[in-house]
Motif scaffolding. Structure first.
Motif, PDB file in Angstrom:
ATOM      1  N   PHE A 115       0.829  -1.203   0.000  1.00  0.00           N
ATOM      2  CA  PHE A 115       0.000   0.000   0.000  1.00  0.00           C
ATOM      3  C   PHE A 115       0.865   1.254   0.000  1.00  0.00           C
ATOM      4  O   PHE A 115       1.946   1.291   0.594  1.00  0.00           O
ATOM      5  CB  PHE A 115      -0.893   0.025   1.250  1.00  0.00           C
ATOM      6  N   HIS A 116       0.357   2.303  -0.626  1.00  0.00           N
ATOM      7  CA  HIS A 116       1.000   3.616  -0.581  1.00  0.00           C
ATOM      8  C   HIS A 116       0.835   4.231   0.809  1.00  0.00           C
ATOM      9  O   HIS A 116      -0.235   4.152   1.422  1.00  0.00           O
ATOM     10  CB  HIS A 116       0.370   4.561  -1.601  1.00  0.00           C
ATOM     11  N   ASN A 117       1.895   4.868   1.293  1.00  0.00           N
ATOM     12  CA  ASN A 117       1.782   5.683   2.508  1.00  0.00           C
ATOM     13  C   ASN A 117       2.280   7.112   2.275  1.00  0.00           C
ATOM     14  O   ASN A 117       2.232   7.934   3.180  1.00  0.00           O
ATOM     15  CB  ASN A 117       2.543   5.046   3.682  1.00  0.00           C
ATOM     16  N   PHE A 118       2.801   7.388   1.052  1.00  0.00           N
ATOM     17  CA  PHE A 118       3.107   8.737   0.570  1.00  0.00           C
ATOM     18  C   PHE A 118       4.221   9.442   1.352  1.00  0.00           C
ATOM     19  O   PHE A 118       4.308  10.668   1.334  1.00  0.00           O
ATOM     20  CB  PHE A 118       1.836   9.594   0.554  1.00  0.00           C
ATOM     21  N   ASP A 141       7.277   4.685   7.645  1.00  0.00           N
ATOM     22  CA  ASP A 141       6.934   6.079   7.925  1.00  0.00           C
ATOM     23  C   ASP A 141       5.750   6.482   7.047  1.00  0.00           C
ATOM     24  O   ASP A 141       5.650   6.059   5.903  1.00  0.00           O
ATOM     25  CB  ASP A 141       8.116   6.993   7.642  1.00  0.00           C
ATOM     26  N   VAL A 142       4.890   7.331   7.597  1.00  0.00           N
ATOM     27  CA  VAL A 142       3.622   7.640   6.925  1.00  0.00           C
ATOM     28  C   VAL A 142       3.435   9.155   6.795  1.00  0.00           C
ATOM     29  O   VAL A 142       3.623   9.899   7.760  1.00  0.00           O
ATOM     30  CB  VAL A 142       2.431   7.047   7.702  1.00  0.00           C
ATOM     31  N   LYS A 143       3.051   9.582   5.608  1.00  0.00           N
ATOM     32  CA  LYS A 143       2.629  10.968   5.388  1.00  0.00           C
ATOM     33  C   LYS A 143       1.115  11.059   5.258  1.00  0.00           C
ATOM     34  O   LYS A 143       0.494  12.010   5.709  1.00  0.00           O
ATOM     35  CB  LYS A 143       3.296  11.536   4.127  1.00  0.00           C
ATOM     36  N   ASP A 144       0.503  10.056   4.625  1.00  0.00           N
ATOM     37  CA  ASP A 144      -0.940  10.037   4.376  1.00  0.00           C
ATOM     38  C   ASP A 144      -1.413   8.600   4.578  1.00  0.00           C
ATOM     39  O   ASP A 144      -1.002   7.697   3.853  1.00  0.00           O
ATOM     40  CB  ASP A 144      -1.212  10.510   2.951  1.00  0.00           C
ATOM     41  N   ALA A 158       6.726   6.546  15.073  1.00  0.00           N
ATOM     42  CA  ALA A 158       6.364   7.647  15.965  1.00  0.00           C
ATOM     43  C   ALA A 158       7.341   8.803  15.814  1.00  0.00           C
ATOM     44  O   ALA A 158       7.755   9.410  16.802  1.00  0.00           O
ATOM     45  CB  ALA A 158       6.342   7.166  17.407  1.00  0.00           C
ATOM     46  N   ASN A 159       7.723   9.115  14.563  1.00  0.00           N
ATOM     47  CA  ASN A 159       8.681  10.200  14.372  1.00  0.00           C
ATOM     48  C   ASN A 159       8.224  11.485  15.062  1.00  0.00           C
ATOM     49  O   ASN A 159       9.042  12.216  15.609  1.00  0.00           O
ATOM     50  CB  ASN A 159       8.881  10.448  12.874  1.00  0.00           C
ATOM     51  N   TYR A 160       6.940  11.768  15.015  1.00  0.00           N
ATOM     52  CA  TYR A 160       6.383  12.932  15.708  1.00  0.00           C
ATOM     53  C   TYR A 160       5.285  12.470  16.664  1.00  0.00           C
ATOM     54  O   TYR A 160       4.228  13.087  16.750  1.00  0.00           O
ATOM     55  CB  TYR A 160       5.861  13.952  14.695  1.00  0.00           C
ATOM     56  N   GLN A 276       7.677  25.149   6.653  1.00  0.00           N
ATOM     57  CA  GLN A 276       7.258  23.846   7.186  1.00  0.00           C
ATOM     58  C   GLN A 276       6.666  22.977   6.075  1.00  0.00           C
ATOM     59  O   GLN A 276       5.560  23.214   5.591  1.00  0.00           O
ATOM     60  CB  GLN A 276       6.225  24.026   8.293  1.00  0.00           C
ATOM     61  N   ILE A 277       7.432  22.008   5.647  1.00  0.00           N
ATOM     62  CA  ILE A 277       6.957  20.988   4.715  1.00  0.00           C
ATOM     63  C   ILE A 277       7.493  19.664   5.250  1.00  0.00           C
ATOM     64  O   ILE A 277       8.704  19.446   5.282  1.00  0.00           O
ATOM     65  CB  ILE A 277       7.461  21.206   3.271  1.00  0.00           C
ATOM     66  N   SER A 278       6.620  18.789   5.679  1.00  0.00           N
ATOM     67  CA  SER A 278       7.050  17.537   6.286  1.00  0.00           C
ATOM     68  C   SER A 278       6.626  16.348   5.434  1.00  0.00           C
ATOM     69  O   SER A 278       5.618  16.404   4.718  1.00  0.00           O
ATOM     70  CB  SER A 278       6.460  17.390   7.691  1.00  0.00           C
ATOM     71  N   ASP A 279       7.378  15.261   5.557  1.00  0.00           N
ATOM     72  CA  ASP A 279       7.008  14.001   4.901  1.00  0.00           C
ATOM     73  C   ASP A 279       6.398  13.024   5.904  1.00  0.00           C
ATOM     74  O   ASP A 279       6.324  11.824   5.625  1.00  0.00           O
ATOM     75  CB  ASP A 279       8.251  13.362   4.260  1.00  0.00           C
ATOM     76  N   HIS A 280       5.978  13.541   7.046  1.00  0.00           N
ATOM     77  CA  HIS A 280       5.431  12.700   8.115  1.00  0.00           C
ATOM     78  C   HIS A 280       4.082  13.229   8.591  1.00  0.00           C
ATOM     79  O   HIS A 280       3.774  14.417   8.462  1.00  0.00           O
ATOM     80  CB  HIS A 280       6.364  12.695   9.327  1.00  0.00           C
TER      81      HIS A 280
END
Length: 337
Positions: A115-118, A141-144, A158-160, A276-280
């Motif tokens: 599955f995609h997690n973007f 790691d998940v962005k979406d 749990a990066n953030y 602020q541009i995050s990949d998470h």
């Protein structure tokens, strides 16, 4: 955690020759046919003289997920674009199997859906079932999380994930990014070569910029290979003086002084203005992901440090069974030996 054993799942950590824990974790379970199977997730290779897992699942090509080591094994499994990114970044030949995200791949009789997690181009989440019908999902790691399926055992990041840390709450500043490039005829963005640089190119194209984008050597190689609609790209200094440039943050100072410079980050320790541009996902997004997936058990395996424990503790406080990587013992239950 007894609940995991009841679901037919054992998570454990292996030790290296120095007696230290190897990165991240492994998962042992029985397949639908009753065979004992082990998947190692985002970890370095086990020395050849020791028993190997049935697969090294690589969720994406960032270095803290240890694909540089795992990619040399013929038991490595990752997406086609993750394999390409690993080869470009580390100048080594990927030795394992690949797939297109969304495909199902069979490993020792286990049908693993992807599955995609973007998070990055090619980043992948993995889902499979054991002999008890337990659905096991490894997110990476998940962005979406909108495409991630329900599961019984969730193994996630749990990066953030520290709800008590204000830096773990944020929203992407797309309007600030747009204003920066529209208000500055000559501009450079500081972005990591893999992941953030491709995100920057995608954003610029989505916002209507169709001019040349100059990049450093590795960012250029990765972006040309990984993005299907990157538009016109060139190496730094090859095109016009008013092109938009994308380089690693630490290289911004090498560019001419007349260029306006910004860093795509949530950090505040750079000398240049931050966008602020995050990949998470942030803390709210991570909690929402768990609530939507609604697993019986959650294991938080990434990153190093205190955040997995803080996130697992918070999940426990809102009614979810959860444990973090630092609570995982490396001793296997007898029923999995």
């Amino acid at each position: 955690m007894k609940e995991l054993v009841d679901l037919g799942v054992m998570v454990f950590r292996e030790k290296n020759s120095r007696g230290s824990f190897k990165p991240h974790l492994s998962i042992k379970f029985r397949s639908v046919e009753g065979d004992l199977v082990t998947f190692s997730v985002d970890t370095s290779r086990t020395p050849a003289k020791y028993k190997q897992p049935d697969a090294y699942l690589i969720t994406h090509a960032h270095s803290d997920h240890h694909g540089k080591s795992a990619m040399l094994s013929d038991r490595a499994v990752c997406s086609e674009k993750t394999a390409i990114a690993l080869e470009i970044r580390h100048q080594r030949k990927y030795a394992g199997r690949t797939f297109k995200v969304g495909d199902t791949v069979e490993i020792k009789g286990v049908k693993v859906r992807t599955f995609h997690n973007f998070h990055t181009v090619g980043s992948t989440s993995f889902l499979w079932e054991n002999e008890l019908g337990t659905r096991i999902l490894v997110t990476g790691d998940v962005k979406d999380a909108s495409m991630l399926p329900d599961c019984d055992v969730l193994i996630t990041e749990a990066n953030y994930g520290d709800p008590g840390d204000t830096s773990c709450y944020f929203e992407d500043d797309i309007s600030g990014f747009e204003c920066a490039f529209k208000d500055n005829p000559s501009i450079a963005f500081g972005a990591y070569a893999f992941g953030k640089a491709q995100r920057a190119v995608e954003l610029l194209r989505e916002l209507g910029y169709d001019g040349v984008i100059e990049m450093d050597e590795q960012s250029l190689a990765l972006t040309r290979t990984l993005l299907d609609d990157a538009g016109e790209l060139s190496y730094i200094g090859e095109s016009c003086s008013d092109c938009i440039s994308i380089v690693p943050p630490w290289d911004l100072g090498t560019l001419p002084s007349h260029i306006s410079k910004f860093v795509m980050t949530g950090r505040s320790d750079y000398r240049y203005p931050a966008i602020q541009i995050s990949d998470h996902l942030d803390a709210r997004g991570l909690v929402s992901m768990v609530e939507d997936i609604d697993p019986e058990c959650t294991v938080v395996y990434h990153p190093n440090g205190h955040r997995p424990g803080r996130f697992a503790k918070h999940l426990g406080s809102i009614g979810f069974n959860a444990l973090s990587i630092d609570e995982i013992d490396n001793v296997l239950s007898n029923e999995f030996v």
